[in-house]
Design a protein around this motif. Sequence first.
Motif, PDB file in Angstrom:
ATOM      1  N   LEU A  16      -6.527 -54.760   4.243  1.00 51.05           N
ATOM      2  CA  LEU A  16      -5.433 -54.202   5.035  1.00 51.05           C
ATOM      3  C   LEU A  16      -4.142 -54.120   4.232  1.00 51.05           C
ATOM      4  N   ALA A  17      -3.841 -55.171   3.498  1.00 45.83           N
ATOM      5  CA  ALA A  17      -2.629 -55.167   2.687  1.00 45.83           C
ATOM      6  C   ALA A  17      -2.694 -54.078   1.621  1.00 45.83           C
ATOM      7  N   LEU A  18      -3.857 -53.912   1.032  1.00 48.11           N
ATOM      8  CA  LEU A  18      -4.014 -52.895  -0.001  1.00 48.11           C
ATOM      9  C   LEU A  18      -3.906 -51.497   0.582  1.00 48.11           C
ATOM     10  N   VAL A  19      -4.480 -51.306   1.755  1.00 43.64           N
ATOM     11  CA  VAL A  19      -4.394 -50.008   2.407  1.00 43.64           C
ATOM     12  C   VAL A  19      -2.941 -49.656   2.678  1.00 43.64           C
ATOM     13  N   CYS A  20      -2.208 -50.590   3.253  1.00 46.04           N
ATOM     14  CA  CYS A  20      -0.842 -50.259   3.653  1.00 46.04           C
ATOM     15  C   CYS A  20       0.071 -50.103   2.451  1.00 46.04           C
TER      16      CYS A  20
ATOM     17  N   ASP B  31       1.359 -35.929   1.043  1.00 46.83           N
ATOM     18  CA  ASP B  31       2.350 -35.426   1.989  1.00 46.83           C
ATOM     19  C   ASP B  31       1.811 -35.532   3.425  1.00 46.83           C
ATOM     20  N   PRO B  32       1.671 -36.767   3.915  1.00 49.82           N
ATOM     21  CA  PRO B  32       1.142 -36.937   5.274  1.00 49.82           C
ATOM     22  C   PRO B  32       2.208 -36.658   6.324  1.00 49.82           C
ATOM     23  N   LYS B  33       1.786 -36.675   7.558  1.00 53.28           N
ATOM     24  CA  LYS B  33       2.711 -36.521   8.677  1.00 53.28           C
ATOM     25  C   LYS B  33       3.664 -37.714   8.714  1.00 53.28           C
ATOM     26  N   LYS B  34       4.822 -37.499   9.307  1.00 55.38           N
ATOM     27  CA  LYS B  34       5.835 -38.548   9.431  1.00 55.38           C
ATOM     28  C   LYS B  34       5.261 -39.794  10.116  1.00 55.38           C
ATOM     29  N   GLU B  35       4.434 -39.596  11.142  1.00 58.91           N
ATOM     30  CA  GLU B  35       3.844 -40.726  11.862  1.00 58.91           C
ATOM     31  C   GLU B  35       2.974 -41.592  10.943  1.00 58.91           C
ATOM     32  N   SER B  36       2.309 -40.964   9.992  1.00 62.45           N
ATOM     33  CA  SER B  36       1.473 -41.699   9.033  1.00 62.45           C
ATOM     34  C   SER B  36       2.347 -42.532   8.105  1.00 62.45           C
ATOM     35  N   LYS B  37       3.457 -41.965   7.672  1.00 64.19           N
ATOM     36  CA  LYS B  37       4.391 -42.692   6.806  1.00 64.19           C
ATOM     37  C   LYS B  37       4.985 -43.884   7.557  1.00 64.19           C
ATOM     38  N   CYS B  38       5.291 -43.665   8.831  1.00 63.06           N
ATOM     39  CA  CYS B  38       5.862 -44.756   9.635  1.00 63.06           C
ATOM     40  C   CYS B  38       4.823 -45.842   9.908  1.00 63.06           C
ATOM     41  N   PHE B  39       3.562 -45.471  10.045  1.00 63.07           N
ATOM     42  CA  PHE B  39       2.519 -46.474  10.205  1.00 63.07           C
ATOM     43  C   PHE B  39       2.388 -47.292   8.919  1.00 63.07           C
TER      44      PHE B  39
ATOM     45  N   GLY C 168      -1.901 -50.961  14.634  1.00 61.03           N
ATOM     46  CA  GLY C 168      -1.030 -49.906  15.118  1.00 61.03           C
ATOM     47  C   GLY C 168      -0.478 -50.168  16.498  1.00 61.03           C
ATOM     48  N   ASP C 169      -1.059 -51.132  17.208  1.00 60.64           N
ATOM     49  CA  ASP C 169      -0.630 -51.396  18.583  1.00 60.64           C
ATOM     50  C   ASP C 169       0.841 -51.779  18.675  1.00 60.64           C
ATOM     51  N   GLY C 170       1.350 -52.490  17.685  1.00 62.35           N
ATOM     52  CA  GLY C 170       2.745 -52.912  17.720  1.00 62.35           C
ATOM     53  C   GLY C 170       3.693 -51.964  17.010  1.00 62.35           C
ATOM     54  N   CYS C 171       3.189 -50.817  16.583  1.00 64.41           N
ATOM     55  CA  CYS C 171       4.018 -49.870  15.827  1.00 64.41           C
ATOM     56  C   CYS C 171       4.603 -48.791  16.727  1.00 64.41           C
ATOM     57  N   THR C 172       5.785 -48.334  16.351  1.00 62.19           N
ATOM     58  CA  THR C 172       6.423 -47.221  17.039  1.00 62.19           C
ATOM     59  C   THR C 172       6.770 -46.164  16.005  1.00 62.19           C
ATOM     60  N   PRO C 173       6.180 -44.980  16.123  1.00 59.58           N
ATOM     61  CA  PRO C 173       5.204 -44.571  17.132  1.00 59.58           C
ATOM     62  C   PRO C 173       3.837 -45.178  16.831  1.00 59.58           C
ATOM     63  N   LYS C 174       3.042 -45.335  17.886  1.00 64.07           N
ATOM     64  CA  LYS C 174       1.674 -45.844  17.708  1.00 64.07           C
ATOM     65  C   LYS C 174       0.883 -44.756  16.985  1.00 64.07           C
ATOM     66  N   PRO C 175       0.199 -45.121  15.899  1.00 58.08           N
ATOM     67  CA  PRO C 175      -0.501 -44.098  15.124  1.00 58.08           C
ATOM     68  C   PRO C 175      -1.758 -43.575  15.813  1.00 58.08           C
ATOM     69  N   ALA C 176      -1.991 -42.292  15.642  1.00 55.24           N
ATOM     70  CA  ALA C 176      -3.248 -41.686  16.088  1.00 55.24           C
ATOM     71  C   ALA C 176      -4.273 -41.900  14.975  1.00 55.24           C
ATOM     72  N   ARG C 177      -5.529 -41.669  15.265  1.00 54.80           N
ATOM     73  CA  ARG C 177      -6.583 -41.830  14.262  1.00 54.80           C
ATOM     74  C   ARG C 177      -6.262 -41.000  13.014  1.00 54.80           C
ATOM     75  N   GLU C 178      -5.789 -39.792  13.222  1.00 58.82           N
ATOM     76  CA  GLU C 178      -5.438 -38.899  12.111  1.00 58.82           C
ATOM     77  C   GLU C 178      -4.425 -39.558  11.164  1.00 58.82           C
ATOM     78  N   ASN C 179      -3.460 -40.276  11.720  1.00 59.47           N
ATOM     79  CA  ASN C 179      -2.448 -40.951  10.897  1.00 59.47           C
ATOM     80  C   ASN C 179      -3.062 -42.076  10.077  1.00 59.47           C
TER      81      ASN C 179
END
Length: 155
Positions: free
Chosen positions: A10-14, A65-73, A44-55
């Motif tokens: 998880l740490a490596l992914v993020c 160049d992902p969507k803004k929601e992906s960057k925020c996740f 993702g449950d505690g994130c705002t916005p909550k990420p969709a699977r795509e994110n």
Amino acid sequence: MLQKSNCLVLALVCSGFLLALVSADEEEVSMTVDEVVELIEPFGDGCTPKPARENIVELILNKEDPKKESKCFRHCMLEQFELMPEGQLQFNEDKTIEMMNMMFPDREDDGRRIIKKCNELLKAEQDKCEAAHGISMCMLREMRSSGFKIPEVKQ
């Protein structure tokens, strides 16, 4: 409680360098994108916005160049793992090195150089999501160019 190896994944992914997910012909553990999505989704449950699977998938695949929601996740996860502490717009060098040393114990000097370079490169960025994504992608590029073995995730 998550196993240490799952926390590392998880740490490596993020942070942008997906080291523990390699193809089955390698000696390392192999996971599919779907398995990693399942592992990461609860964070993702505690994130705002909550990420969709795509994110989540964009994060796992390190899309440039992902969507803004992906960057925020990505930022939300970095914050949860204290790699980018709350209120900060750069990676915490010591925490990031600690995590990198689990996979590359003999590359600490290179890791510190890369973290410093990428933090410096994005020091003017004021958006936490853009900073998290930009530093992560910079680190991924720098690690690859410095000879770190970073496998590609297969879909």
